[in-house]
Each structure stands twice: as structure tokens, then as C-alpha cells.
Design an enzyme around this catalytic site. Structure first.
Site, PDB file in Angstrom:
ATOM      1  N   GLU A   8       0.825  -1.219   0.000  1.00  0.00           N
ATOM      2  CA  GLU A   8       0.000   0.000   0.000  1.00  0.00           C
ATOM      3  C   GLU A   8       0.852   1.259   0.000  1.00  0.00           C
ATOM      4  OE1 GLU A   8      -3.282   0.471   2.742  1.00  0.00           O
ATOM      5  OE2 GLU A   8      -3.493  -1.708   2.854  1.00  0.00           O
ATOM      6  N   ASP A  11      -2.151  -4.161   3.526  1.00  0.00           N
ATOM      7  CA  ASP A  11      -2.219  -4.324   4.979  1.00  0.00           C
ATOM      8  C   ASP A  11      -3.033  -5.549   5.392  1.00  0.00           C
ATOM      9  OD1 ASP A  11      -0.646  -2.155   5.363  1.00  0.00           O
ATOM     10  OD2 ASP A  11      -2.208  -0.811   6.067  1.00  0.00           O
ATOM     11  N   ASP A  62      -5.582  -6.477   7.086  1.00  0.00           N
ATOM     12  CA  ASP A  62      -6.892  -6.290   7.689  1.00  0.00           C
ATOM     13  C   ASP A  62      -7.934  -6.285   6.577  1.00  0.00           C
ATOM     14  OD1 ASP A  62      -6.526  -3.830   6.479  1.00  0.00           O
ATOM     15  OD2 ASP A  62      -6.307  -2.712   8.342  1.00  0.00           O
ATOM     16  N   GLU A 103      -9.672  -3.864   5.265  1.00  0.00           N
ATOM     17  CA  GLU A 103      -9.477  -2.815   4.272  1.00  0.00           C
ATOM     18  C   GLU A 103      -8.333  -3.181   3.327  1.00  0.00           C
ATOM     19  OE1 GLU A 103      -9.268   2.061   4.016  1.00  0.00           O
ATOM     20  OE2 GLU A 103      -8.928   1.055   5.933  1.00  0.00           O
ATOM     21  N   TYR A 162       1.950  -4.497  13.457  1.00  0.00           N
ATOM     22  CA  TYR A 162       0.802  -3.804  12.866  1.00  0.00           C
ATOM     23  C   TYR A 162      -0.004  -3.066  13.925  1.00  0.00           C
ATOM     24  CZ  TYR A 162      -2.979  -2.913   9.581  1.00  0.00           C
ATOM     25  OH  TYR A 162      -3.901  -2.294   8.772  1.00  0.00           O
ATOM     26  N   ARG A 184      -3.175  -1.716  13.883  1.00  0.00           N
ATOM     27  CA  ARG A 184      -4.645  -1.773  13.972  1.00  0.00           C
ATOM     28  C   ARG A 184      -5.053  -3.163  14.422  1.00  0.00           C
ATOM     29  NH1 ARG A 184      -3.279   1.191   9.531  1.00  0.00           N
ATOM     30  NH2 ARG A 184      -3.900   3.387   9.600  1.00  0.00           N
ATOM     31  N   HIS A 233      -4.719 -10.420  14.461  1.00  0.00           N
ATOM     32  CA  HIS A 233      -3.373  -9.874  14.584  1.00  0.00           C
ATOM     33  C   HIS A 233      -2.874 -10.032  16.009  1.00  0.00           C
ATOM     34  CE1 HIS A 233      -4.498  -8.211  10.785  1.00  0.00           C
ATOM     35  NE2 HIS A 233      -5.382  -7.420  11.327  1.00  0.00           N
TER      36      HIS A 233
END
Length: 713
Positions: free
Chosen positions: A14, A87, A89, A91, A313, A315, A359
Site C-alpha cells: 500500500e 495491509d 486487515d 481494508e 501492525y 490496527r 493480529h
């Protein structure tokens, strides 16, 4: 003999900041490129969801991404295998799916396309992810799609109503509207709070053989069984009856209890707890915390080491720690502090239904990389946040702190008299640190300050009264939300997810629905108007329970248990019906601007009240022929104590309501509380309203009225 060509690999991430970090981990057969976030989205000019055709989203390439995608297509042509490494997740999964579509990767029959994820940007993690390449997880993609579509439906259906009723440019969001309501409800709770009087009573006691007196706190009196019974002191009369009744009383130590207690080491950081602790300790906003944490995650140039990713990470709502990280931390703690400081068994937080365990917790990628070792390579903000994360993680693997606690119960037997009160009891609590444990690394600022009794105190110690200290208090309302406490409340109620907390708060601040003053969040006049409409017209949308249930449905989609179109099909008809009803209701209550008593000096028309970024203002209805505007002041009916002119409602530059003199800037009088027309009976000065209390504006006077009763603070 023909030499076989080495296969070319393309890794798409990203952020451009990751490219340099990851490139050095891979060989010359790998090319690393960045998508710069999303490449496709719903169009801004319309809702972009085909309601008539099964709610299909109509994605388009984001403006300005054409050249970037063209460059990626060239790289795809020269690659034999493509790894989508966005990433880890929902999203990130959706971004990979959009890349598949934008780059037409499904049509490349001669190329292998895989999805890889890593929780930390380290060589071992990246190389390991290549061994576990997989297909896209469409359940995660659909969960993110659903969130985006729900948010778009709410925003594009409701925002035009706010334009019509309040002012153009406003917007409604699914999660932000709930956060706004929570702030508004808290302010209503504070404003309607009725303070209750209560008293405390301390006894200063001298102890034979001790230089310092002992401060004992009132507990209660002897009950029917002669055992201490708790008594709450609610009035001055009740308190003074005890003070007077203990004149000449005999004080003695009835009981001393000594025990040991432990304070468990803290859990490692999740997104929510990191935001809360960074706010409390570092005074960082949620947005700043996430921005700096992103830099630490993507990689920082460290002297002598190149670009290094410092944390995992950022989030996450899990406190899980990998076995490898636990073993590394254990070895570090043994070497640095000794075996006694090592946690005997790793803790595991009970996982509720709202926890996603995809995570790990937020931790340093290498526990042996001490903050002091890389301080010169980090900015001040990066260093402070990395140090906080490092200390918290190391502390989470360390043993509990141990304290010796002492509870002293003191008896006060009144002197014999006809109207003698029962035997009274006071208590003293103290603690002494026996073993610091995790506090060797991570000190808890909330640790209660406790007196140390020291040696030489036992049941035979002689006590004598030096003085009583009776004090009046009032119960306090719940405090205003701060960013940290709002994040905690959102998490506790299951509203939003780690990736949404900071954007939600940032949005309501940017739109001036809320302002921040000394960490506290206050609703602006504009926010009050938006919140009022949302609560009246769309009670379900701003219902925390409904929003939390929607999050649970999104989790169900991610787990493959709920069909994503079903969620949309059930949501949209109710939303559309509510919008139609709201349009009809708002039409009935007249959408036209409210007229004022002010006459336009330019054209003689009666001016109207409108909303602007800083609240209400007066404008001529003859626009565009007449452009006349001027400030709108709501009068309080109270005269300024400095110059005698009217005190009016004003708005600060940040949008918070206050009360100032009409003659500003010549007169600088201002207060935050609403002034009362009643004069202070003690000094004749201005009185201010605070909930159900009236208090003199002059702090030296100190006069307070509580439900008609005179008192002093």
C-alpha cells in the site's frame, strides 16, 4: 544448452514507505511497488449503488490514480508471479481485490496471483509470508464492502436533509453520528446533574514514640452486634454531632491487619489502549498517535541499519503475542533483570465476542532494540511513542508487583454522658512495596499514593487526638469525554473497530461539530443542531445498540456466516423510509430561515438567522442583491458586571459556547457558565449557573447555593 530465465516476481504494497524496507529483504528477482492506498472507490458525484439491481456498487478509478495504475500494469506484464501484500486487515484485503480488478489480474492466465500478509515488516516475517501465499479472502472483502456501502448510504441519503435544515456542506456518518450523540448525551447528563452534599471527617492522632501524627479517616460506628458499621456523612449537622460527641474520647487501636497483594502486569497494547495511554501520558491526539505509529510500523531510517520497521501492525484489538516474541522477551528479561522478574506464565485476556484475533498486540519487532539505542534516529514524537510501546510490551511479560498492605482500625470511645454517641471507628490504610516486578520498567501513574506506617505501631500504641478535620464536598457529574475516554466508550459498546476510532473523532472535530478544550470534547452549536435532527429523524442510526449490532453483522460477514447483500437488503429500505418521513416532517416545521428582530441597514429587509462554521449569524434574505451579514447575539438578560452592557452568547474560535459582553472587544468580560439574573446575596456580584447550583463568579467570595441552601465551598 539453453539457460532458463529466472522468474520475475512483483510485490505490491500500500504505502511507498514500505517499498524500501521490503525491497532489501528480497532478492534481485523481486520488484516492490506501492498502490498508494485505494485505487478504486464509489464515485463522489452520486451514491454509486445500484438499488434496482441487487445493490451492486459502481466502483470507479480514483481520480489521479491513472498514471500510477499504468505503471503497475507495465510491472505486471514483466512479472511471472504477483503478490498482493496490502495491509493485513479487511481494508487491506479490499484494496488487494480492487487491485485485481483495476490491473485485470484475473485475466492474466499465464501469471500466478497470490495474497500475502505479515504482521510486522521484518525479513523473517516477509519471507515467511511468501511461503504461505493464499487466495483472496472474499469474506473479508465483502465485510469491508458492506461497511463502505452502509456508510455511503447513510451519508448520501441524510446529508441533503442537513443542508436544507442547517447549512450546506454538512454530512452525516454512520459511526460519527453515534459518537456525536454520545458526546451530546454526556453534556446533557452533566447539565442536568444535581450535586449531593456529603462530608468527610479526618482525625489527626499523635502516637507515642512517633514524630509524625497519624491521619485516620472516619469509617462508622458500632452496630447492634458491636461490630463496625459503615456510616455515610451527608450533612454538617451529622458530622459536627460526631465531632462534638468525641470531645474527650479515648482513642485506641482496635485491630491491625497485614496482608500481601499483587498488581498484575499490564496487557500489551491494542489500538484502543495505545490511543488512550498516548493521550494520557504523551498528550497525543488519536490522529497523531496513529500517524506516528504508522511511521514506526512502515520503517524508520536507523543509523547503521538502514530502514527498519520498529513495531508490529498498529490496527488490532487482540492482546495475543506470538510464541517467538514471548521467548525473545523472556530471554531479554532474564538477562537484563533476572529470573525473578519474569512472568511465570503468559497471561491471556478473555476474548469476548467483540475481539478479532487476526493480529497480534502492538509490540516492538525486536525487543532487544532499546529506545535509547535508536533515540538519535527518531523524531521526538517517534521516540516517545516507541518508548511507550516498548516499555508496555516488556512489562506485560514481567512478574507482578507485590505490596504489603496494612489496615489499622481505630476505636474512639466517647466520654460517659447522658447523650453520648456510640463507639466510633476510624481507619488508616497503608502499603509498602515489597517487589517492584513489572514496575521496574513501566510505572503506573495511577498507582495510589499511600502513607507508610513504618515500624513501632501495634495494638498497644497510645493515641491522643490533636484535631479533627471535617470537610464539605459535593458529588460531581461524569466528566466530559476526552478523545481517550471516547475511544474507550466506543470500544466498550462495540461501536467501530480499531481502524475507525481515530477517523471518527478526527471527522467530528474537522466538521466543527465538536471542539477540544484542554483535552475535553465539547459540542458546538452546529453539532447540537445536527445531533438534534439526527436524534429526532433517525433514532435508529444514532442508537449505539443498533450500531454495535451492525458491527457484529460485519464480523459475521468476515467469518463467512452472513451474506453481505442480506445486510444491505435489510438496512436500506428502513433507511429510505426514514429519510422520506424526515423530509415530510422537516417540511412541516418550515425549512425556511428563522427571522430575527434585526433590520438590514442596506435594504430594510428583516434579517434571518443562518448557521456558519462558528455558529449562528445574521444575513439579509435579499441575497444575492444584498450581501449584508453581521454577527448574531443571543441575549441573556443579564448586565455585564464591568460595563453594564448586555451579556450575550458567543462562540469561541473553535466553536465552543461562552458568555461575553456585547461591548467586546472594548470590554473583555467573559465566563464559560451561563450568568444568572440573581445577584450574589453575600457580595452582590454576578452569579453563574452550573447544573442545579448557583455560584458566585468571584472565587474569593465562594458563595454557593444548592437547591436553595446557602453554603461555602
Amino acid at each position: 544448452m539453453a539457460v532458463s530465465r529466472k522468474k520475475r516476481n512483483l510485490v505490491i504494497v500500500e504505502s511507498p514507505a514500505k517499498v524500501k524496507t521490503i525491497r532489501k529483504f528480497l532478492g534481485s528477482t523481486y520488484e516492490v511497488a506501492a498502490s498508494n492506498g485505494h485505487v478504486r472507490d464509489l464515485p463522489k458525484s452520486k451514491m454509486g449503488i445500484d438499488i434496482e439491481h441487487d445493490y451492486e456498487p459502481q466502483y470507479i478509478t480514483i481520480r489521479g490514480k491513472g498514471e500510477l495504475l499504468a505503471g503497475l500494469r507495465k510491472l505486471v506484464k514483466g512479472a511471472d508471479r504477483i503478490y498482493l501484500a496490502t495491509d493485513p486487515d479487511r481494508e487491506g484485503e479490499a484494496i488487494s481485490w480492487h487491485l485485481m480488478a483495476a490491473l485485470k489480474l484475473e485475466d492474466t492466465k499465464d501469471k500466478q496471483v497470490s495474497r500475502i500478509t505479515f504482521n510486522e515488516i521484518t525479513k523473517k516475517a516477509v519471507l515467511e509470508s511468501l511461503k504461505h501465499a493464499r487466495n483472496l479472502d472474499m469474506n473479508l472483502v465483502d465485510a469491508q464492502q458492506t461497511r463502505r456501502i452502509l456508510d455511503r448510504m447513510v451519508g448520501y441519503q441524510i446529508s441533503p436533509l442537513l443542508w436544507a435544515k442547517v447549512k450546506r456542506g454538512l454530512s452525516a456518518g454512520r459511526v460519527q453520528s453515534v459518537a456525536l450523540r454520545m458526546i451530546g448525551d454526556r453534556e446533557d447528563e452533566i447539565n442536568s446533574f444535581i450535586p449531593q452534599e456529603y462530608w468527610t471527617l479526618d482525625a489527626e492522632l499523635s502516637v507515642q514514640g512517633r514524630a509524625k501524627p497519624l491521619t485516620a479517616h472516619y469509617y462508622g460506628e458500632a452496630g447492634p452486634d458491636n461490630r463496625p458499621a459503615r456510616v455515610e456523612l451527608k450533612t454538617q449537622e451529622q458530622t459536627m454531632r460526631i465531632v462534638n460527641g468525641l470531645a474527650g474520647a479515648a482513642f485506641s487501636i482496635r485491630e491491625i491487619r497485614r496482608s500481601e497483594r499483587t498488581r498484575k502486569s499490564p496487557l500489551p497494547f491494542t489500538t484502543s489502549t495505545l490511543q488512550q495511554e498516548a493521550s494520557k501520558v504523551l498528550n497525543f491526539s488519536t490522529q497523531k498517535t496513529m500517524r506516528v505509529a504508522q511511521q514506526l510500523y512502515e520503517g524508520v531510517e536507523v543509523k547503521g541499519q538502514g530502514t527498519v520497521a520498529l513495531i508490529t501492525y498498529l490496527r488490532t484489538d487482540s492482546v495475543r503475542v506470538s510464541e517467538e516474541a514471548q521467548e525473545s522477551a523472556a530471554a531479554f528479561i532474564r538477562e537484563q533483570y533476572g529470573d525473578e522478574y519474569l512472568l511465570s506464565q503468559a497471561k491471556e485476556e478473555k476474548k469476548g465476542g467483540k475481539i478479532q484475533d487476526a493480529h497480534e498486540a502492538i509490540r516492538p519487532t525486536d525487543v532487544t532494540r532499546l529506545p535509547s539505542m535508536i533515540k538519535d534516529s527518531l523524531s521526538r514524537e517517534q521516540y516517545r511513542l516507541y518508548q511507550l510501546i516498548w516499555k508496555r510490551f516488556v512489562a506485560s511479560r514481567m512478574s507482578p508487583a507485590r505490596y504489603e498492605t496494612t489496615q489499622v482500625r481505630i476505636s474512639a470511645v466517647p466520654a460517659p454522658a447522658a447523650d453520648a454517641i456510640p463507639e466510633q471507628f476510624f481507619t488508616v490504610s497503608a502499603s509498602r512495596l515489597l517487589f517492584e516486578g513489572f514496575q521496574k520498567v513501566y510505572s503506573d501513574e495511577e498507582e495510589e499514593k499511600s502513607p507508610v506506617l513504618g515500624k513501632g505501631l501495634d495494638e498497644h500504641s497510645a493515641l491522643s487526638l490533636e484535631a479533627f478535620d471535617p470537610r464539605q464536598h459535593y458529588t460531581q457529574p461524569a466528566p466530559h469525554y476526552t478523545e481517550a475516554t471516547l475511544v474507550r466508550a466506543l470500544e466498550e459498546q462495540g461501536i467501530g473497530r480499531p481502524s475507525t476510532y481515530a477517523p471518527t473523532i478526527t471527522t467530528i472535530l474537522a466538521r466543527r461539530y465538536v471542539v477540544k478544550e484542554e483535552k475535553n470534547l465539547y459540542m458546538t452549536e452546529l453539532g447540537e443542531a445536527v445531533n438534534s435532527i439526527m436524534k429526532k429523524a433517525f433514532p435508529t442510526i444514532v442508537d449505539p445498540s443498533f450500531t454495535a449490532n451492525m458491527e457484529a453483522l460485519l464480523d459475521g460477514i468476515a467469518d463467512g456466516q452472513v451474506r453481505w447483500k442480506t445486510v444491505i437488503e435489510n438496512f436500506y429500505p428502513d433507511l429510505h423510509e426514514a429519510v422520506l418521513q424526515a423530509e415530510a416532517d422537516l417540511e412541516k416545521v418550515k425549512i425556511a430561515d428563522e427571522e430575527s428582530d434585526e433590520i438590514c441597514e442596506n435594504c430594510g429587509r428583516r434579517m434571518v438567522i443562518k448557521y456558519g462554521p462558528h455558529g449562528k449569524f445574521l444575513a439579509c434574505p435579499g441575497f444575492p442583491e444584498c450581501h449584508n451579514t453581521k454577527p448574531y447575539y443571543e441575549k441573556t438578560g443579564v448586565a455585564c458586571p464591568k460595563c453594564g452592557r448586555d451579556i450575550v452568547v458567543r462562540m469561541s474560535k473553535k466553536g465552543r459556547r461562552y458568555y461575553g459582553c456585547m461591548g467586546s472587544p472594548e470590554c473583555d468580560f467573559m465566563v464559560w457558565q451561563k450568568p444568572s439574573p440573581r445577584k450574589c446575596p453575600r457580595c452582590g456580584g454576578l452569579m453563574l449557573e452550573k447544573g442545579s447550583r448557583l455560584m458566585c463568579a468571584d472565587k474569593e467570595c465562594g458563595y454557593v447555593e444548592n437547591r436553595g441552601e446557602e453554603s461555602e465551598e
